[in-house]
Design a protein around this motif. Structure first.
Motif, PDB file in Angstrom:
ATOM      1  N   GLN A 113      -5.142 -11.075 -16.752  1.00  0.00           N
ATOM      2  CA  GLN A 113      -6.003 -11.905 -17.582  1.00  0.00           C
ATOM      3  C   GLN A 113      -6.328 -13.193 -16.844  1.00  0.00           C
ATOM      4  O   GLN A 113      -5.518 -13.709 -16.076  1.00  0.00           O
ATOM      5  N   PHE A 114      -7.540 -13.662 -17.054  1.00  0.00           N
ATOM      6  CA  PHE A 114      -7.991 -14.930 -16.508  1.00  0.00           C
ATOM      7  C   PHE A 114      -8.154 -15.904 -17.657  1.00  0.00           C
ATOM      8  O   PHE A 114      -8.757 -15.567 -18.690  1.00  0.00           O
ATOM      9  N   VAL A 115      -7.623 -17.106 -17.497  1.00  0.00           N
ATOM     10  CA  VAL A 115      -7.752 -18.151 -18.509  1.00  0.00           C
ATOM     11  C   VAL A 115      -8.466 -19.329 -17.868  1.00  0.00           C
ATOM     12  O   VAL A 115      -8.047 -19.815 -16.815  1.00  0.00           O
TER      13      VAL A 115
ATOM     14  N   ILE B 288     -12.758 -20.612  -9.143  1.00  0.00           N
ATOM     15  CA  ILE B 288     -12.077 -19.322  -9.097  1.00  0.00           C
ATOM     16  C   ILE B 288     -12.849 -18.332  -8.246  1.00  0.00           C
ATOM     17  O   ILE B 288     -14.065 -18.165  -8.414  1.00  0.00           O
ATOM     18  N   ALA B 289     -12.169 -17.693  -7.309  1.00  0.00           N
ATOM     19  CA  ALA B 289     -12.782 -16.631  -6.515  1.00  0.00           C
ATOM     20  C   ALA B 289     -12.936 -15.387  -7.380  1.00  0.00           C
ATOM     21  O   ALA B 289     -12.021 -15.019  -8.131  1.00  0.00           O
ATOM     22  N   ASP B 290     -14.079 -14.729  -7.275  1.00  0.00           N
ATOM     23  CA  ASP B 290     -14.351 -13.575  -8.125  1.00  0.00           C
ATOM     24  C   ASP B 290     -13.328 -12.468  -7.914  1.00  0.00           C
ATOM     25  O   ASP B 290     -12.890 -11.818  -8.879  1.00  0.00           O
ATOM     26  N   GLU B 291     -12.909 -12.232  -6.658  1.00  0.00           N
ATOM     27  CA  GLU B 291     -11.962 -11.153  -6.396  1.00  0.00           C
ATOM     28  C   GLU B 291     -10.601 -11.428  -7.026  1.00  0.00           C
ATOM     29  O   GLU B 291      -9.908 -10.496  -7.468  1.00  0.00           O
TER      30      GLU B 291
ATOM     31  N   LEU C 132      -0.260 -17.943 -12.437  1.00  0.00           N
ATOM     32  CA  LEU C 132      -0.714 -18.544 -11.186  1.00  0.00           C
ATOM     33  C   LEU C 132      -1.813 -19.557 -11.465  1.00  0.00           C
ATOM     34  O   LEU C 132      -2.892 -19.201 -11.942  1.00  0.00           O
ATOM     35  N   PHE C 133      -1.537 -20.810 -11.167  1.00  0.00           N
ATOM     36  CA  PHE C 133      -2.548 -21.862 -11.270  1.00  0.00           C
ATOM     37  C   PHE C 133      -3.222 -22.005  -9.917  1.00  0.00           C
ATOM     38  O   PHE C 133      -2.820 -22.813  -9.072  1.00  0.00           O
ATOM     39  N   SER C 134      -4.256 -21.241  -9.691  1.00  0.00           N
ATOM     40  CA  SER C 134      -5.016 -21.304  -8.444  1.00  0.00           C
ATOM     41  C   SER C 134      -6.269 -20.454  -8.596  1.00  0.00           C
ATOM     42  O   SER C 134      -6.302 -19.535  -9.410  1.00  0.00           O
ATOM     43  N   GLY C 135      -7.273 -20.767  -7.812  1.00  0.00           N
ATOM     44  CA  GLY C 135      -8.468 -19.942  -7.779  1.00  0.00           C
ATOM     45  C   GLY C 135      -8.709 -19.355  -6.404  1.00  0.00           C
ATOM     46  O   GLY C 135      -9.767 -18.764  -6.149  1.00  0.00           O
ATOM     47  N   ASP C 136      -7.737 -19.500  -5.516  1.00  0.00           N
ATOM     48  CA  ASP C 136      -7.869 -19.103  -4.123  1.00  0.00           C
ATOM     49  C   ASP C 136      -7.904 -17.577  -3.993  1.00  0.00           C
ATOM     50  O   ASP C 136      -6.946 -16.886  -4.344  1.00  0.00           O
ATOM     51  N   GLY C 137      -9.001 -17.053  -3.455  1.00  0.00           N
ATOM     52  CA  GLY C 137      -9.148 -15.613  -3.297  1.00  0.00           C
ATOM     53  C   GLY C 137      -8.124 -14.987  -2.381  1.00  0.00           C
ATOM     54  O   GLY C 137      -7.885 -13.775  -2.446  1.00  0.00           O
ATOM     55  N   ASP C 138      -7.476 -15.788  -1.513  1.00  0.00           N
ATOM     56  CA  ASP C 138      -6.439 -15.250  -0.633  1.00  0.00           C
ATOM     57  C   ASP C 138      -5.246 -14.707  -1.416  1.00  0.00           C
ATOM     58  O   ASP C 138      -4.458 -13.926  -0.891  1.00  0.00           O
ATOM     59  N   PHE C 139      -5.111 -15.117  -2.667  1.00  0.00           N
ATOM     60  CA  PHE C 139      -3.988 -14.655  -3.476  1.00  0.00           C
ATOM     61  C   PHE C 139      -4.245 -13.307  -4.143  1.00  0.00           C
ATOM     62  O   PHE C 139      -3.369 -12.798  -4.860  1.00  0.00           O
TER      63      PHE C 139
END
Length: 217
Positions: free
Chosen positions: A161-163, A151-154, A117-124
């Motif tokens: 994994q976060f890249v 990137i949203a922390d949640e 997932l290429f996004s930082g939206d916390g809604d995801f």
């Protein structure tokens, strides 16, 4: 980034957020190199790219990129953007592709092992949780190194994994010398700049004195 050779992979790219993150890191995405990078990691089943467009425009600044992606291995998902005039009388454009991305991800989950997932939206975050409960791995790609972080922390906590996008600069960034590929498979055009607001809908200025044009509504 951890991959297994036989993994079935799918990419879900929130176009506006990826562009905004890359712009915050001062580099351009080469979408041909991005596709090649993940094809080398496993079996790439699908690469989705999401953006909203102003359909009534004779020419959209996003159209060259959308056409290139369509012809070069991406599944492009678009919908009409909404145009309005704000309280200051400025033309604004807004839209949101979260629902489309989430539905496609849930439908694809049975056919993949690893969702990127290429996004930082916390809604995801809830989407990531739902995909994981189906026994799939989820990698989120965004950045903490822009100002502000994208990137949203949640979401970062939920991902397997976060890249950080900044660490992928050498792998998927546009070469500075402009020598990308042969003329038949030249690098993708770049989307134009965006502005984000606080409620996860995207709004863009369209003023003559501003060099930035809308990349996504």
């Amino acid at each position: 980034m951890n991959f297994y050779p036989q993994e079935r992979i799918a990419l879900f790219i929130d176009g506006a957020i990826l562009y905004s993150a890359a712009r915050g890191l001062n580099f351009d995405i080469d979408y041909k190199r991005l596709l090649e990078h993940f094809r080398a990691k496993g079996t790439l089943i699908r690469a989705f790219y999401y953006t909203a467009l102003l359909e009534e425009q004779d020419y959209s600044p996003l159209r060259p990129l959308i056409d290139w992606l369509d012809y070069n291995g991406y599944s492009v998902v678009t919908k009409p953007a909404k145009e309005f005039t704000d309280a200051q009388g400025r033309r604004r454009i807004k839209g949101n592709m979260d629902i489309e991305l989430a539905i496609d991800a849930m439908e694809m989950a049975a056919n993949i092992d690893h969702l990127i997932l290429f996004s930082g939206d916390g809604d995801f975050r809830r989407l990531v949780d739902a995909i994981q409960r189906k026994g799939k791995r989820v990698t989120v790609i965004s950045t903490t190194r822009s100002s502000p972080p994208m990137i949203a922390d949640e979401l970062r906590r939920q991902a397997d994994q976060f890249v950080d996008l900044d660490t992928m600069r050498a792998a998927i960034g546009r070469n500075q010398d402009g020598n990308h590929h042969n003329p038949r498979q030249q690098a993708a055009p770049q989307p134009t700049a965006i502005d984000e607001d606080d409620d996860d809908d995207y709004e863009y200025d369209d003023e003559d004195e501003d060099d930035d044009l809308p990349a996504r509504a």
